[in-house]
Design a protein around this motif. Structure first.
Motif: not given
Length: 447
Positions: A322-327, A337-346
């Motif tokens: 949330x903080x980095x997306x704001x930046x 797309x960012x949440x899709x990529x990080x959920x793949x990492x989970x």
């Protein structure tokens, strides 16, 4: 009591010098016998090593020819002042002014000098270096070294001014939003960065398990992502669920028939911590095809909270996202797309070795590269994430490889979730193949 008066100028521990260079008697507490026993300050200065005998005659030969001496007071010994940017700019300006004066005009003309300086010979420092047999005075060497240092600093400052890009204040628009806690947001995330190691586990903890492996963990996480989507739970709940599972498995051996029970119990605990409306135990039993009883779920809940010492307040990748997306000044497309990529990492066990903040930053960087078709990492993103592009490349390349095979194989829960219109068909985006195709050369760069 007689003593120094800090409020009255001219009165102190030691009084000012009189006209003859001595100390004024009767002022301060060190006055007894000073006027008779101590030498004048001017005579003491003549014995200081390294100070020229006279500032107006650097060349001794010139003095012997004129047979004159100058009665001017001696200059102070040059001090080694720290070269700050402001001081460097002042010295550079003085140097430019000196350089603008012709060489002939630098030498003083005796005819225009005051009467008391008629017998003094002024010699330029450059002439002194070339003609005198004496070594170059210490203050001349120091000044030249300082000027060289200033020239070097000027070049560095100019390069920094050209390359440096201003960092955006991402919290400026939220000054009137009390929920944004602008006054404390930097301290909050500094605390997250400091404590995120407590939420991490050993990247090889699965070697301590005797009946389960990393592939079984991936199957469990992929199934829980679907359960999370079906129950329409908050994003924070999913990330905390995965964190609880890994931390518990790192401390407690589990047989494979109890692994699903660990998963649903972790989700129950995460819901109690994050959700407003918590799914009941019977719903979780039903979703697991009634493989466990209510008592087994409650017993596992007790075991987990005791094993984890009731520590549920850990920074997960979500809080950093949330903080980095704001930046990154993200729009909805970049966010999904960012949440899709990080959920793949989970789902992937090998991604445990990366910290939550690094995973979040790398996911956003990978998503930006995917949408732009080239590397993109602004100075604002680097400032708020504290990660450079080079630090993110290893993690980002793994994310691209997961994106490439997301729709194939058995673990496709994340791909199906982000292929829906609710999530903007983010899974259908073309992966950033160029990040994987790049390979480091022997010199440490990219080919």
């Amino acid at each position: 009591m007689v003593g120094s008066d800090e409020n009255n100028p001219g009165v102190g521990v030691i009084g000012p010098a009189n006209n003859q260079g001595g100390l004024r008697a009767g002022v301060g507490k060190f006055t007894t016998g000073i006027g008779h026993n101590r030498r004048a300050l001017s005579s003491i200065d003549r014995n200081v090593i390294g100070v020229p005998p006279n500032p107006c005659a650097v060349n001794k030969r010139a003095l012997s020819e004129k047979e004159a001496a100058c009665d001017m007071k001696h200059p102070p010994i040059p001090m080694h002042r720290p070269i700050t940017r402001k001081f460097a700019a002042q010295m550079a300006s003085n140097k430019q002014q000196r350089a603008a004066i012709p060489e002939e005009s630098r030498k003083l003309v005796l005819q225009s000098a005051p009467s008391e300086l008629k017998d003094c010979v002024f010699v330029d420092a450059e002439d002194c270096k070339g003609t005198s047999d004496l070594p170059v005075p210490m203050f001349v060497q120091h000044t030249e070294a300082m000027l060289e240092e200033i020239d070097r600093m000027e070049e560095e400052i100019e390069m920094e001014d050209l390359v440096k890009v201003p960092v955006m204040d991402i919290d400026g628009s939220d000054n009137k939003n009390s929920l944004a806690v602008v006054e404390y947001i930097d301290e909050i995330y500094a605390h997250y960065r400091k404590t995120e190691s407590s939420s991490c586990v050993s990247p090889d903890y699965m070697s301590q398990q005797f009946d389960i492996n990393d592939r079984m963990r991936g199957i469990l996480i992929d199934w829980l992502i679907e359960v999370h989507y079906k129950f329409e739970l908050m994003d924070e709940t999913l990330y905390l669920t995965v964190n609880l599972i890994d931390r518990f498995l790192a401390l407690q051996p589990v047989v494979r028939k109890k692994l699903q029970l660990v998963g649903v119990t972790a989700m129950l605990l995460a819901c109690k911590y994050e959700e407003v409306t918590v799914p009941v135990v019977e719903d979780l039993i039903l979703i697991s095809d009634k493989a466990y009883s209510r008592k087994e779920v409650l017993d596992m809940e007790k075991l987990m909270v005791n094993t984890l010492q009731f520590n549920m307040s850990v920074p997960t990748p979500y809080v950093f996202m949330r903080r980095f997306l704001k930046a990154a000044q993200s729009d909805k497309k970049l966010e999904l797309l960012s949440f899709f990529i990080i959920e793949l990492c989970l789902v992937e066990y090998e991604m445990i070795k990366f910290s939550p903040s690094l995973l979040a930053a790398a996911a956003i960087f990978t998503a930006q590269c995917t949408l732009n078709g080239s590397k993109h990492w602004s100075r604002t993103c680097e400032w708020y994430t504290r990660y450079t592009e080079e630090q993110l490349l290893e993690c980002s390349r793994l994310m691209v490889s997961f994106h490439q095979k997301a729709g194939t194989g058995k673990l496709t829960g994340v791909h199906r979730k982000y292929s829906t219109s609710k999530f903007g068909h983010a899974a259908k985006s073309e992966p950033a193949h160029f990040l994987v195709e790049e390979r480091p050369n022997l010199m440490g760069g990219e080919l």
